[in-house]
Design a protein around this motif. Structure first.
Motif: not given
Length: 276
Positions: A3-10, A36-38, A57-59, A69-75
């Motif tokens: 699948k196409f994967k986008t990474l967003v830096a926040i 999502v990466v923080h 707390h960030s998630l 945005i689930n736990d698996e996709n939050f970094h």
């Protein structure tokens, strides 16, 4: 099939969350996945809070606005922004990084290109889209700088893979060497015209040959143009003001490499930078 994967830096600023929503909409149209990466700078740790506490707390805060945005996709990672966003993209096998133009705060409003943005681009092997204004991430016309090199050909393939339905408009700048000195060298107006015309025609021939060598599928809409430039990035907008486009594509290799971050700094439209 991957699948196409986008990474967003926040960074949790309001503007970074605006970019995240646009990236989610953009990726959904491709039936893709958003990660999502923080990055929490190492200097923030001990004696404050540990990373697991910050992540939890960030998630929770993120899910108030983005329940998808689930736990698996939050970094949430500890380290240095300039290294760890690019590292996350590699580990997650991302196809694209999307971020605001500051890379830390004031994504859409800041007039200065933040150092984090440039650091991430320098470190990343993944294409990076820098969002410069508040709009839907829909790119019908892509202006792509080309120096007719093998690297440029590879960059074009990457762009057409990412945006197969877009119109790709190649642009080659030619430079008149020592233009400001030619009068002193005895060139009159007719000489200058002939010299410029020769350089323009030479560039057009190279463009035609380059386009023929691409061997693109028929469904890809690609065209090209050449024009004189001073290669002064502050004049970039005025030199291309008659071209209709939504996104500027620049690769960081070959003859264009020295110009890439200057274009990023000065363009009013979104920019995608490709490392090859």
């Amino acid at each position: 099939m991957k699948k196409f994967k986008t990474l967003v830096a926040i960074d949790f600023s309001d503007d970074s969350l605006v970019v995240l929503q646009k990236a989610i909409d953009f990726t959904k149209k491709r039936d893709g996945i958003v990660d999502v990466v923080h990055v929490v700078e190492n200097s923030f740790f001990s004696p404050k809070k540990d990373l697991s506490y910050i992540r939890e707390h960030s998630l929770k805060k993120l899910n108030e606005k983005f329940p998808s945005i689930n736990d698996e996709n939050f970094h949430c990672v500890g380290g240095k922004i300039k290294n760890d966003v690019a590292k996350a993209a590699q580990l997650l096998n991302s196809d694209l990084i999307i971020m605001g133009k500051s890379g830390e705060t004031f994504f859409l409003g800041d007039t200065y290109m933040g150092s984090h943005t440039k650091d991430i681009i320098r470190s990343s092997t993944v294409p990076v889209i820098v969002v410069k204004s508040d709009h839907e991430l829909k790119y019908k016309n892509i202006l792509m700088l080309s120096d007719f090199s093998a690297e440029s050909k590879e960059a074009i393939k990457k762009i057409t893979n990412l945006f197969p339905d877009s119109n790709i408009k190649l642009l080659n700048f030619y430079l008149i060497p020592f233009e400001n000195r030619l009068n002193n060298y005895g060139f009159n107006s007719a000489d200058l015209y002939d010299y410029q015309f020769h350089l323009m025609e030479e560039s057009k021939q190279k463009l035609d040959s380059f386009l023929n060598s691409l061997e693109m599928p028929q469904e890809i809409n690609i065209s090209g143009t050449v024009r004189k430039s001073s290669l002064n990035p502050k004049l970039f907008e005025s030199e291309i003001k008659d071209i209709n486009f939504d996104l500027v594509a620049v690769h960081t290799t070959g003859n264009i490499s020295f110009y890439a971050l200057d274009i990023l700094e000065n363009s009013k439209k979104d920019v995608i930078i490709l490392k090859l």
